[in-house]
Design an enzyme around this catalytic site. Structure first.
Site, mmCIF file in Angstrom:
data_model
loop_
_atom_site.group_PDB
_atom_site.id
_atom_site.type_symbol
_atom_site.label_atom_id
_atom_site.label_comp_id
_atom_site.label_asym_id
_atom_site.label_seq_id
_atom_site.Cartn_x
_atom_site.Cartn_y
_atom_site.Cartn_z
ATOM 1 N N ASN A 9 -51.678 -1.562 122.575
ATOM 2 C CA ASN A 9 -52.474 -2.363 123.504
ATOM 3 C C ASN A 9 -51.510 -2.929 124.539
ATOM 4 O O ASN A 9 -50.789 -3.881 124.257
ATOM 5 C CB ASN A 9 -53.181 -3.483 122.712
ATOM 6 C CG ASN A 9 -53.901 -4.460 123.618
ATOM 7 O OD1 ASN A 9 -54.049 -4.226 124.816
ATOM 8 N ND2 ASN A 9 -54.361 -5.560 123.037
ATOM 9 N N LYS A 11 -52.100 -4.491 127.181
ATOM 10 C CA LYS A 11 -52.585 -5.736 127.813
ATOM 11 C C LYS A 11 -52.375 -5.666 129.331
ATOM 12 O O LYS A 11 -52.424 -4.589 129.902
ATOM 13 C CB LYS A 11 -51.920 -6.951 127.169
ATOM 14 C CG LYS A 11 -52.069 -6.930 125.637
ATOM 15 C CD LYS A 11 -51.734 -8.221 124.966
ATOM 16 C CE LYS A 11 -51.910 -8.066 123.454
ATOM 17 N NZ LYS A 11 -51.662 -9.288 122.720
ATOM 18 N N HIS A 95 -61.260 -8.024 121.322
ATOM 19 C CA HIS A 95 -59.908 -8.561 121.144
ATOM 20 C C HIS A 95 -59.965 -10.085 121.204
ATOM 21 O O HIS A 95 -60.729 -10.662 121.977
ATOM 22 C CB HIS A 95 -58.964 -8.009 122.220
ATOM 23 C CG HIS A 95 -57.539 -8.338 121.922
ATOM 24 N ND1 HIS A 95 -56.993 -9.561 122.207
ATOM 25 C CD2 HIS A 95 -56.566 -7.621 121.296
ATOM 26 C CE1 HIS A 95 -55.735 -9.581 121.791
ATOM 27 N NE2 HIS A 95 -55.448 -8.411 121.237
ATOM 28 N N GLU A 97 -58.142 -12.208 122.537
ATOM 29 C CA GLU A 97 -57.913 -12.809 123.870
ATOM 30 C C GLU A 97 -59.201 -12.784 124.690
ATOM 31 O O GLU A 97 -59.482 -13.717 125.443
ATOM 32 C CB GLU A 97 -56.764 -12.069 124.577
ATOM 33 C CG GLU A 97 -55.418 -12.458 123.967
ATOM 34 C CD GLU A 97 -54.342 -11.389 124.029
ATOM 35 O OE1 GLU A 97 -54.476 -10.415 124.809
ATOM 36 O OE2 GLU A 97 -53.350 -11.520 123.280
ATOM 37 N N GLU A 167 -56.792 -8.630 113.159
ATOM 38 C CA GLU A 167 -55.691 -9.257 113.886
ATOM 39 C C GLU A 167 -55.775 -10.777 113.747
ATOM 40 O O GLU A 167 -56.504 -11.433 114.500
ATOM 41 C CB GLU A 167 -55.760 -8.898 115.372
ATOM 42 C CG GLU A 167 -55.659 -7.411 115.659
ATOM 43 C CD GLU A 167 -55.192 -7.148 117.093
ATOM 44 O OE1 GLU A 167 -54.149 -6.500 117.245
ATOM 45 O OE2 GLU A 167 -55.839 -7.609 118.042
ATOM 46 N N GLY A 173 -48.660 -11.958 119.224
ATOM 47 C CA GLY A 173 -47.697 -12.353 120.253
ATOM 48 C C GLY A 173 -46.820 -13.533 119.859
ATOM 49 O O GLY A 173 -46.151 -14.129 120.701
ATOM 50 N N SER A 212 -47.935 -9.016 115.871
ATOM 51 C CA SER A 212 -46.467 -8.982 115.738
ATOM 52 C C SER A 212 -45.969 -7.847 114.839
ATOM 53 O O SER A 212 -44.951 -7.985 114.159
ATOM 54 C CB SER A 212 -45.934 -10.332 115.257
ATOM 55 O OG SER A 212 -46.251 -11.345 116.195
ATOM 56 N N GLY A 233 -49.197 -4.782 120.218
ATOM 57 C CA GLY A 233 -49.112 -5.342 121.568
ATOM 58 C C GLY A 233 -47.693 -5.220 122.101
ATOM 59 O O GLY A 233 -47.280 -4.170 122.590
ATOM 60 N N GLY A 234 -46.932 -6.299 121.973
ATOM 61 C CA GLY A 234 -45.581 -6.364 122.539
ATOM 62 C C GLY A 234 -44.714 -5.145 122.255
ATOM 63 O O GLY A 234 -44.072 -4.606 123.177
HETATM 64 P P1 PGA Z 1 -48.761 -8.265 119.352
HETATM 65 O O1 PGA Z 1 -50.278 -8.071 119.866
HETATM 66 O O2 PGA Z 1 -48.364 -7.000 118.680
HETATM 67 O O3 PGA Z 1 -47.975 -8.522 120.610
HETATM 68 O O4 PGA Z 1 -48.754 -9.426 118.423
HETATM 69 C C1 PGA Z 1 -51.222 -7.382 119.103
HETATM 70 C C2 PGA Z 1 -52.561 -7.366 119.811
HETATM 71 O O5 PGA Z 1 -52.893 -8.356 120.483
HETATM 72 O O6 PGA Z 1 -53.316 -6.386 119.722
#
Ligand code: PGA
Length: 250
Positions: A9, A11, A95, A97, A167, A173, A212, A233-234
């Site tokens: 992802n 983002k 998601h 967010e 998640e 994050g 994470s 994500g990251g």
């Molecule tokens: P992250 O994000 O791996 O940066 O924690 C995961 C996500 O939001 O799908």
């Protein structure tokens, strides 16, 4: 046997140049990924560019959201047909967010899930609790409520060959990953909940962990019985890191 999935992802990150580099880097390393299904979800404007480069490889492309309606006056939204048109096979829905920052309710997320399915896009349906909810001991209730919104609208069969991403919001994050046991407990709860309604659907359902996940912790997480991959994500923003997770998943 459920095929392990690793989905990135991206983002709201990247530029025309950097997304091209990132997808080319992932494509170059795909020879070392033989078992995992690999999906990348770029910002919508870069999807055509990314699908263009990914073409001819096993990499699949997804969007980060999808409109709950099929066409018309929905300013700022992108329909399932449009996403298919530019090469998407998957769409992330719900998601955290989107839920927390843009007010997407369980009901709206369920409608987005339904729009994806009726138009042939596979939803990656995100659920998960906040830190406060975990500390008050309602993690399973929250996940249950989020899943129930989809089941109420579409029936449990809508999760046939489906993908749920668990998640925990506190792990996204933050660098604070759930322990393999913490994640497995929730994944087992989710599968058990679905199994009580339809055992076949539960058996085929892929439940990804997100929050994470990185090359260092992916193997232990994905090694759990009910963890079928990751939503990253990251660590999906560098080809090398993302490929290391794909390899760990094997
Ligand atoms: P992250 O994000 O791996 O940066 O924690 C995961 C996500 O939001 O799908």
């Amino acid at each position: 046997m459920r095929q392990v999935m690793v989905a990135g992802n991206w983002k709201m990150n990247g530029s025309s140049e950097s997304v091209k580099e990132l997808i080319a880097g992932i494509k170059d390393g795909m020879a070392s990924v033989t078992k995992a299904e690999v999906v990348v979800c770029p910002p919508a404007v870069y999807i055509p560019r990314v699908s263009g480069v990914a073409d001819g490889s096993a990499i699949k492309v997804g969007s980060q959201n999808i409109c709950d309606e099929d066409k018309g006056a929905f300013t700022g939204e992108i329909s399932a047909d449009m996403l298919k048109d530019i090469g998407c096979e998957y769409a992330i829905v719900g998601h955290s967010e989107r839920r927390a920052l843009y007010g997407e309710s369980d009901e709206l997320v369920a409608k987005r899930f339904a729009a994806a399915r009726r138009n042939g896009i596979k939803p990656i349906f995100c659920i998960g609790e906040t830190l406060e909810e975990r500390e008050s001991g309602v993690t399973n209730d929250v996940c249950s409520r989020q899943i129930d919104a989809v089941i109420a609208l579409e029936g449990v069969e809508a999760l046939t060959d489906g993908v749920i991403a668990y998640e925990p919001v506190w792990a996204i994050g933050t660098g604070k990953v759930a322990t393999p046991e913490q994640a497995q407990d929730v994944h087992a709860f989710i599968r058990g909940k679905i199994a009580a309604l339809n055992a076949d659907v539960a058996e085929g359902l892929r439940i990804l962990y997100g929050g994470s996940m990185n090359a260092g912790n992916a193997k232990d997480l994905i090694g759990q019985t009910d963890i079928d991959g990751g939503l990253i994500g990251g660590a999906s923003l560098k080809a090398e890191d993302f490929l290391a997770i794909c390899q760990a998943a094997e």
